[in-house]
Design a protein around this motif. Structure first.
Motif, PDB file in Angstrom:
ATOM      1  N   TYR A 152     -18.197  -3.340  10.043  1.00 37.04           N
ATOM      2  CA  TYR A 152     -17.997  -2.790   8.711  1.00 37.04           C
ATOM      3  C   TYR A 152     -16.949  -3.628   7.995  1.00 37.04           C
ATOM      4  O   TYR A 152     -16.240  -4.425   8.619  1.00 37.04           O
ATOM      5  N   MET A 153     -16.839  -3.455   6.685  1.00 35.13           N
ATOM      6  CA  MET A 153     -15.970  -4.311   5.886  1.00 35.13           C
ATOM      7  C   MET A 153     -14.534  -3.798   5.842  1.00 35.13           C
ATOM      8  O   MET A 153     -14.292  -2.614   5.669  1.00 35.13           O
ATOM      9  N   LYS A 154     -13.603  -4.696   6.004  1.00 32.00           N
ATOM     10  CA  LYS A 154     -12.179  -4.464   5.800  1.00 32.00           C
ATOM     11  C   LYS A 154     -11.586  -5.706   5.142  1.00 32.00           C
ATOM     12  O   LYS A 154     -11.996  -6.824   5.498  1.00 32.00           O
ATOM     13  N   PRO A 155     -10.623  -5.587   4.235  1.00 31.69           N
ATOM     14  CA  PRO A 155     -10.155  -4.339   3.651  1.00 31.69           C
ATOM     15  C   PRO A 155     -11.242  -3.689   2.794  1.00 31.69           C
ATOM     16  O   PRO A 155     -12.276  -4.306   2.543  1.00 31.69           O
ATOM     17  N   ASN A 156     -10.984  -2.472   2.323  1.00 31.81           N
ATOM     18  CA  ASN A 156     -11.969  -1.764   1.510  1.00 31.81           C
ATOM     19  C   ASN A 156     -11.797  -2.043   0.026  1.00 31.81           C
ATOM     20  O   ASN A 156     -12.772  -2.214  -0.701  1.00 31.81           O
ATOM     21  N   VAL A 157     -10.552  -2.069  -0.441  1.00 34.20           N
ATOM     22  CA  VAL A 157     -10.226  -2.367  -1.841  1.00 34.20           C
ATOM     23  C   VAL A 157      -8.896  -3.112  -1.873  1.00 34.20           C
ATOM     24  O   VAL A 157      -8.218  -3.231  -0.851  1.00 34.20           O
ATOM     25  N   SER A 158      -8.507  -3.565  -3.052  1.00 31.70           N
ATOM     26  CA  SER A 158      -7.253  -4.306  -3.202  1.00 31.70           C
ATOM     27  C   SER A 158      -6.720  -4.132  -4.615  1.00 31.70           C
ATOM     28  O   SER A 158      -7.444  -3.730  -5.530  1.00 31.70           O
ATOM     29  N   CYS A 159      -5.434  -4.451  -4.778  1.00 37.10           N
ATOM     30  CA  CYS A 159      -4.844  -4.569  -6.112  1.00 37.10           C
ATOM     31  C   CYS A 159      -3.614  -5.457  -5.998  1.00 37.10           C
ATOM     32  O   CYS A 159      -3.244  -5.878  -4.893  1.00 37.10           O
ATOM     33  N   PHE A 160      -2.958  -5.710  -7.102  1.00 29.69           N
ATOM     34  CA  PHE A 160      -1.843  -6.642  -7.114  1.00 29.69           C
ATOM     35  C   PHE A 160      -0.612  -6.098  -6.390  1.00 29.69           C
ATOM     36  O   PHE A 160      -0.261  -4.931  -6.503  1.00 29.69           O
ATOM     37  N   SER A 161       0.051  -6.981  -5.658  1.00 27.89           N
ATOM     38  CA  SER A 161       1.383  -6.737  -5.131  1.00 27.89           C
ATOM     39  C   SER A 161       2.034  -8.092  -4.909  1.00 27.89           C
ATOM     40  O   SER A 161       1.442  -8.964  -4.268  1.00 27.89           O
ATOM     41  N   PRO A 162       3.250  -8.304  -5.417  1.00 24.23           N
ATOM     42  CA  PRO A 162       3.906  -9.600  -5.232  1.00 24.23           C
ATOM     43  C   PRO A 162       4.579  -9.749  -3.880  1.00 24.23           C
ATOM     44  O   PRO A 162       4.888 -10.861  -3.465  1.00 24.23           O
ATOM     45  N   ASN A 163       4.802  -8.639  -3.180  1.00 20.62           N
ATOM     46  CA  ASN A 163       5.618  -8.680  -1.970  1.00 20.62           C
ATOM     47  C   ASN A 163       5.041  -7.849  -0.835  1.00 20.62           C
ATOM     48  O   ASN A 163       5.734  -7.032  -0.241  1.00 20.62           O
ATOM     49  N   GLY A 164       3.784  -8.046  -0.529  1.00 21.84           N
ATOM     50  CA  GLY A 164       3.215  -7.386   0.634  1.00 21.84           C
ATOM     51  C   GLY A 164       2.264  -6.260   0.303  1.00 21.84           C
ATOM     52  O   GLY A 164       2.371  -5.599  -0.733  1.00 21.84           O
ATOM     53  N   THR A 165       1.313  -6.050   1.215  1.00 19.68           N
ATOM     54  CA  THR A 165       0.348  -4.966   1.032  1.00 19.68           C
ATOM     55  C   THR A 165       1.000  -3.597   1.158  1.00 19.68           C
ATOM     56  O   THR A 165       0.388  -2.580   0.841  1.00 19.68           O
ATOM     57  N   SER A 166       2.261  -3.548   1.610  1.00 20.66           N
ATOM     58  CA  SER A 166       3.037  -2.311   1.582  1.00 20.66           C
ATOM     59  C   SER A 166       3.061  -1.691   0.198  1.00 20.66           C
ATOM     60  O   SER A 166       3.167  -0.475   0.055  1.00 20.66           O
ATOM     61  N   PHE A 167       2.987  -2.519  -0.833  1.00 14.82           N
ATOM     62  CA  PHE A 167       3.163  -2.019  -2.183  1.00 14.82           C
ATOM     63  C   PHE A 167       1.859  -1.980  -2.973  1.00 14.82           C
ATOM     64  O   PHE A 167       1.816  -1.389  -4.054  1.00 14.82           O
ATOM     65  N   SER A 168       0.789  -2.586  -2.453  1.00 16.10           N
ATOM     66  CA  SER A 168      -0.529  -2.379  -3.068  1.00 16.10           C
ATOM     67  C   SER A 168      -1.150  -1.081  -2.562  1.00 16.10           C
ATOM     68  O   SER A 168      -1.803  -0.362  -3.325  1.00 16.10           O
ATOM     69  N   ALA A 169      -0.937  -0.746  -1.282  1.00 13.27           N
ATOM     70  CA  ALA A 169      -1.495   0.493  -0.729  1.00 13.27           C
ATOM     71  C   ALA A 169      -1.007   1.737  -1.479  1.00 13.27           C
ATOM     72  O   ALA A 169      -1.821   2.578  -1.882  1.00 13.27           O
ATOM     73  N   PRO A 170       0.301   1.918  -1.705  1.00 17.23           N
ATOM     74  CA  PRO A 170       0.736   3.121  -2.414  1.00 17.23           C
ATOM     75  C   PRO A 170       0.280   3.176  -3.867  1.00 17.23           C
ATOM     76  O   PRO A 170       0.092   4.265  -4.418  1.00 17.23           O
ATOM     77  N   ALA A 171       0.116   2.005  -4.501  1.00 17.18           N
ATOM     78  CA  ALA A 171      -0.418   2.010  -5.863  1.00 17.18           C
ATOM     79  C   ALA A 171      -1.804   2.644  -5.875  1.00 17.18           C
ATOM     80  O   ALA A 171      -2.139   3.458  -6.759  1.00 17.18           O
ATOM     81  N   ILE A 172      -2.603   2.321  -4.874  1.00 19.14           N
ATOM     82  CA  ILE A 172      -3.944   2.900  -4.789  1.00 19.14           C
ATOM     83  C   ILE A 172      -3.886   4.344  -4.288  1.00 19.14           C
ATOM     84  O   ILE A 172      -4.708   5.176  -4.668  1.00 19.14           O
ATOM     85  N   ALA A 173      -2.884   4.687  -3.471  1.00 24.19           N
ATOM     86  CA  ALA A 173      -2.714   6.086  -3.071  1.00 24.19           C
ATOM     87  C   ALA A 173      -2.480   6.966  -4.298  1.00 24.19           C
ATOM     88  O   ALA A 173      -2.983   8.103  -4.380  1.00 24.19           O
ATOM     89  N   GLY A 174      -1.735   6.475  -5.275  1.00 27.58           N
ATOM     90  CA  GLY A 174      -1.542   7.210  -6.517  1.00 27.58           C
ATOM     91  C   GLY A 174      -2.844   7.398  -7.257  1.00 27.58           C
ATOM     92  O   GLY A 174      -3.098   8.460  -7.851  1.00 27.58           O
TER      93      GLY A 174
END
Length: 514
Positions: free
Chosen positions: A362-384
């Protein structure tokens, strides 16, 4: 009907560890089914959630660990640290003699080392303010705001390393003024009751930035950086900022179970297992990121399949690391929403963002968005983003919502193992919530004989195109950019490529090379 299950087939006794790592999972045989009462063990909020979503109220994985077994282990010298009802296991510190004694118990299925290799998937936390709202803009967050959708009534759990000085963060002032931190717990030091104001030697503020990306809003400047500004928040600290490994998986599993018991439906966890550990001999192999090997991945899948939790996980930051490159656990769990990172203006994979392994079915990752300093900060943006969708339609199951999120991605249906289905779009998500069968007329297919083609686009000025050159349906060999000149893009087939996804603005063309 409650049914017992065994992990024996899935768990193989490890023979490669040393007793320098003296903390172990002890997996147990069975539970006390007869005396279980879900009314006592589940909160009223959890019962309401499960009833709404038609999730069984009686589950074997909800039954507590057998107290008699725990007592017997303690008498044999085990220093019990944590326990997991989902895994039917306890974590304990053992000497070599205690290990050999305890493994002989009839009620012990297996003993394996605790993995203490969790790392937060952010690099630095001193982000420039101008970076904060880019992901929100990418995902058309203003459209939720126009509908007064801001995560109201949604419980969001955050599992991280620390939230120190969150009260002084201008984007979180409303969180404290409105008293919307409902509960907090430190799973490293259970005596510690305050994760925000209480200074602690090994705490940090990585989680503070994560909160910004979920719920951030500056009422003075009227600047919004997170979509779920009115969500209720539950905080858990499971990682130790003073150590390279940051945290241990038993803390994370207990935090997940605690949040489930509190009725939390949406959890963000910006951490993962990969490499760079204290003892290189204990590093995982890439093939272990298969969705079924690591304990943390098993627990994540239980949360999704049995508890109805929507789990958002950062994909990892090893994309530039030639020794690893791929996602880390638990982002490999099939049911979690694994989030990568894109660049800001050109929506392709930013270099550090981990890619999905080719061996996954199956495919990973599932979605993405911008973060300048790690996927730590793209994940919560999408959690919102997810929290807003939960507010808009709270009766959707986590799997229905997962499907909507993927279909709202700007690349859908032509996803890939670099950025998944791309950046979720609020306009699409709102349409899909109203009409799950909705389709969008921005995708085209072009079948090409030969090695060259000229694609035509409706644009009067030169515009950038993002290209994903793939050797199969989702596996990217190379990404690149090109310029659409006067509405035309000249494209040449690369060796070994069977497909190329071309993204120009909102138009997506899937080129099939015959």
């Amino acid at each position: 009907m409650l049914k017992s299950f065994s992990l024996a087939a899935a768990l193989v006794l490890s023979t490669g560890f040393s007793y320098s790592q003296d903390k172990f999972w002890i997996f147990l045989k069975d539970k006390d089914i007869q005396n279980y009462d879900y009314h006592i063990n589940l909160s009223e909020q959890t019962i309401r959630n499960r009833t709404l979503l038609n999730i069984p109220l009686e589950q074997y994985t909800d039954i507590p660990v057998n107290a008699e077994y725990m007592s017997a282990l303690s008498k044999q010298g085990a220093k019990i640290v944590n326990y997991s009802k989902w895994l039917n296991a306890v974590s304990a510190r053992l000497t070599a003699d205690e290990f050999e004694k305890i493994r002989k118990n009839e009620f012990v299925i297996d003993i394996i080392p605790i993995d203490k290799r969790i790392m937060t998937t952010g690099t630095v936390t001193d982000l420039k303010p101008e970076y904060f709202s880019i992901a929100l803009s990418q995902m058309q967050g203003q459209l939720f705001g126009d509908d007064k959708i801001s995560g109201t009534g949604v419980q969001v759990g955050v599992i991280d390393a620390g939230y120190y000085k969150a009260r002084t963060d201008k984007y979180l002032t409303h969180l404290f003024n409105e008293r919307r931190i409902i509960a907090q717990r430190d799973f490293i030091d259970i005596s510690r009751k305050d994760l925000v104001d209480d200074s602690f030697p090994d705490s940090d503020y990585h989680g503070r930035i994560v909160l910004d990306m979920i719920i951030g809003y500056d009422p003075i400047d009227k600047t919004q950086v997170g979509m779920a500004v009115n969500a209720d928040i539950y905080l858990a600290r499971t990682e130790n900022g003073a150590h390279e490994y940051r945290g241990e998986e038993d803390n994370w599993v207990r935090a997940m179970e605690w949040m489930d018991s509190m009725g939390v439906r949406l959890i963000n966890t910006s951490l993962g297992y990969a490499i760079k550990m204290d003892d290189p001999n204990e590093n995982y192999k890439q093939t272990d990121m298969n969705g079924k090997t690591t304990i943390i991945t098993k627990a994540a899948q239980i949360a999704v399949d049995q508890k109805g939790i929507f789990l958002v996980v950062s994909a990892g930051n090893e994309g530039d690391n030639d020794e690893w490159k791929i996602i880390s656990a638990p982002a490999d769990a099939q049911g979690v929403l694994s989030v990568g990172a894109t660049r800001d203006k050109v929506w392709n994979r930013i270099g550090y963002s981990s890619i999905g392994p080719e061996f996954l079915p199956y495919m990973k990752p599932n979605v993405s968005c911008f973060s300048p300093n790690g996927t730590s900060f793209s994940a919560p943006a999408i959690a919102g983003f997810v929290a807003c969708m939960m507010q808009k339609n709270p009766s959707l199951t986590n799997k229905q919502l997962f499907d909507v999120i993927q279909k709202s991605g700007h690349l859908y249906p032509y996803g890939n193992n670099y950025i998944g289905y791309g950046v979720p779009q609020a306009s699409r998500a709102k349409e899909l919530l109203s009409n799950p069968a909705a389709t969008f007329n921005n995708t085209l297919e072009k079948r090409v004989k030969g090695k060259k083609v000229v694609l035509k686009f409706q644009c009067d000025v030169n515009e950038a195109a993002v290209l994903f050159h793939k050797k199969s349906e989702i596996i990217v060999v190379e990404q690149s950019t090109a310029l659409v000149k006067n509405g035309k893009l000249k494209l040449k087939r690369k060796d070994g490529i069977s497909r190329t996804t071309v993204a120009v603005g909102s138009t997506i063309v899937e080129v099939f090379w015959n």
